[in-house]
Motif scaffolding. Structure first.
Motif, PDB file in Angstrom:
ATOM      1  N   VAL A 111     -10.475   1.108  -1.535  1.00 27.22           N
ATOM      2  CA  VAL A 111      -9.967   0.492  -2.769  1.00 27.22           C
ATOM      3  C   VAL A 111     -11.052  -0.410  -3.335  1.00 27.22           C
ATOM      4  N   LYS A 112     -10.951  -0.681  -4.636  1.00 23.62           N
ATOM      5  CA  LYS A 112     -11.953  -1.516  -5.315  1.00 23.62           C
ATOM      6  C   LYS A 112     -11.219  -2.577  -6.144  1.00 23.62           C
ATOM      7  N   PRO A 113     -10.766  -3.643  -5.478  1.00 15.05           N
ATOM      8  CA  PRO A 113     -10.019  -4.675  -6.213  1.00 15.05           C
ATOM      9  C   PRO A 113     -10.951  -5.502  -7.105  1.00 15.05           C
ATOM     10  N   THR A 114     -10.402  -5.978  -8.211  1.00 14.21           N
ATOM     11  CA  THR A 114     -11.181  -6.815  -9.126  1.00 14.21           C
ATOM     12  C   THR A 114     -10.895  -8.291  -8.909  1.00 14.21           C
ATOM     13  N   LYS A 115      -9.812  -8.592  -8.210  1.00 13.74           N
ATOM     14  CA  LYS A 115      -9.451  -9.974  -7.878  1.00 13.74           C
ATOM     15  C   LYS A 115      -8.815  -9.980  -6.500  1.00 13.74           C
ATOM     16  N   THR A 116      -8.619 -11.157  -5.942  1.00 11.37           N
ATOM     17  CA  THR A 116      -7.969 -11.272  -4.641  1.00 11.37           C
ATOM     18  C   THR A 116      -6.602 -10.607  -4.728  1.00 11.37           C
ATOM     19  N   THR A 117      -6.376  -9.681  -3.801  1.00 13.97           N
ATOM     20  CA  THR A 117      -5.162  -8.866  -3.867  1.00 13.97           C
ATOM     21  C   THR A 117      -4.521  -8.781  -2.497  1.00 13.97           C
ATOM     22  N   THR A 118      -3.176  -8.817  -2.491  1.00  9.40           N
ATOM     23  CA  THR A 118      -2.422  -8.600  -1.260  1.00  9.40           C
ATOM     24  C   THR A 118      -1.880  -7.178  -1.297  1.00  9.40           C
ATOM     25  N   TYR A 119      -2.264  -6.386  -0.291  1.00 11.97           N
ATOM     26  CA  TYR A 119      -1.808  -5.004  -0.189  1.00 11.97           C
ATOM     27  C   TYR A 119      -0.666  -4.951   0.829  1.00 11.97           C
ATOM     28  N   THR A 120       0.361  -4.188   0.503  1.00 11.64           N
ATOM     29  CA  THR A 120       1.526  -4.065   1.379  1.00 11.64           C
ATOM     30  C   THR A 120       1.684  -2.619   1.811  1.00 11.64           C
ATOM     31  N   LEU A 121       1.746  -2.424   3.123  1.00 11.61           N
ATOM     32  CA  LEU A 121       1.977  -1.104   3.701  1.00 11.61           C
ATOM     33  C   LEU A 121       3.442  -1.056   4.119  1.00 11.61           C
ATOM     34  N   THR A 122       4.162  -0.053   3.640  1.00 12.06           N
ATOM     35  CA  THR A 122       5.579   0.111   3.983  1.00 12.06           C
ATOM     36  C   THR A 122       5.767   1.489   4.592  1.00 12.06           C
ATOM     37  N   VAL A 123       6.453   1.536   5.735  1.00 13.69           N
ATOM     38  CA  VAL A 123       6.734   2.808   6.402  1.00 13.69           C
ATOM     39  C   VAL A 123       8.244   2.976   6.516  1.00 13.69           C
ATOM     40  N   GLN A 124       8.670   4.243   6.487  1.00 14.61           N
ATOM     41  CA  GLN A 124      10.088   4.557   6.618  1.00 14.61           C
ATOM     42  C   GLN A 124      10.226   5.752   7.547  1.00 14.61           C
ATOM     43  N   ASP A 125      11.223   5.701   8.447  1.00 11.31           N
ATOM     44  CA  ASP A 125      11.435   6.817   9.362  1.00 11.31           C
ATOM     45  C   ASP A 125      12.524   7.735   8.830  1.00 11.31           C
ATOM     46  N   ALA A 126      12.839   8.779   9.566  1.00 12.27           N
ATOM     47  CA  ALA A 126      13.816   9.780   9.128  1.00 12.27           C
ATOM     48  C   ALA A 126      15.216   9.194   8.995  1.00 12.27           C
TER      49      ALA A 126
END
Length: 159
Positions: free
Chosen positions: A130-145
Motif C-alpha cells: 500500500v502507498k498511504p499519503t498520510k498516517t493511516t490505520t488499517y483494519t484486517l477483518t476475518v469471518q469464518d463459515a
C-alpha cells in the motif's frame, strides 16, 4: 521226503538281503531334509522378525506424523478463527513510499482489509503493498463459515 528246506542249490547263489539302514542314500536324504527344514525355519523366523520390525517402525512413523500434524494445526490456529499475524513493514515511512501490510489467518472464509483497494483472501502468510499519503490505520477483518468475525488494526505512520 525231507522236511528241511533244501539248501542253496549250486546253480543259484544265495541272495543276501541288504538292510535298509545300510543304504547311504537314505541317510543323505534325511540329512538334506533336516538341513532344508532348519534353513527354511531360519529364513521364516528372520522374515517374521523383519515384518514385526517394519510394522513397529511404520507405527512409530505414523505416530510422529500425527503429532507433527497436530502441532502444525495448532500453530495454524487449530479449529478456531484467528488472526495469527498482522503487521506493517516498515511501520513508518516518508510520503510517497510503499509499505507492506502482511497478515496470516486461520480458518477464515473471508478476509477484508480496509482502507485499501488491493484484493485479499484467506492465507497463512500474505503481504499487500500500500502507498498511504498520510498516517493511516488499517483494519484486517476475518469471518469464518459460521459468521463469527475477528478484527485487528495496525497503524502506518507517514512522516
Amino acid at each position: 521226503m525231507s522236511l528241511t528246506s533244501p539248501g542253496p542249490s549250486p546253480s543259484r547263489p544265495a541272495r543276501e538281503t541288504e538292510s535298509v539302514f545300510k543304504n547311504p542314500g537314505l541317510y543323505s536324504s534325511i540329512v538334506l531334509i533336516v538341513v532344508a527344514a532348519v534353513v527354511g525355519w531360519i529364513f521364516f523366523s528372520r522374515w517374521s522378525d523383519n515384518r514385526q520390525i517394519e510394522r513397529q517402525a511404520a507405527q512409530q512413523k505414523q505416530e510422529k506424523q500425527h503429532e507433527s500434524d497436530r502441532v502444525a494445526l495448532d500453530q495454524m490456529g487449530g479449529k478456531t478463527l484467528d488472526i495469527q499475524a498482522f503487521y506493517a513493514n516498515p511501520g513508518a515511512i516518508h510520503r510517497g513510499e510503499t509499505v507492506s501490510l502482511c497478515y496470516g489467518v486461520a480458518n477464515a472464509k473471508t478476509v477484508t482489509l480496509e482502507p485499501q483497494a488491493n484484493p485479499v483472501w484467506p492465507s497463512y502468510a500474505r503481504c499487500v503493498d500500500v502507498k498511504p499519503t498520510k498516517t493511516t490505520t488499517y483494519t484486517l477483518t476475518v469471518q469464518d463459515a459460521a459468521g463469527y468475525t475477528k478484527s485487528q488494526a495496525v497503524e502506518v505512520k507517514v512522516q
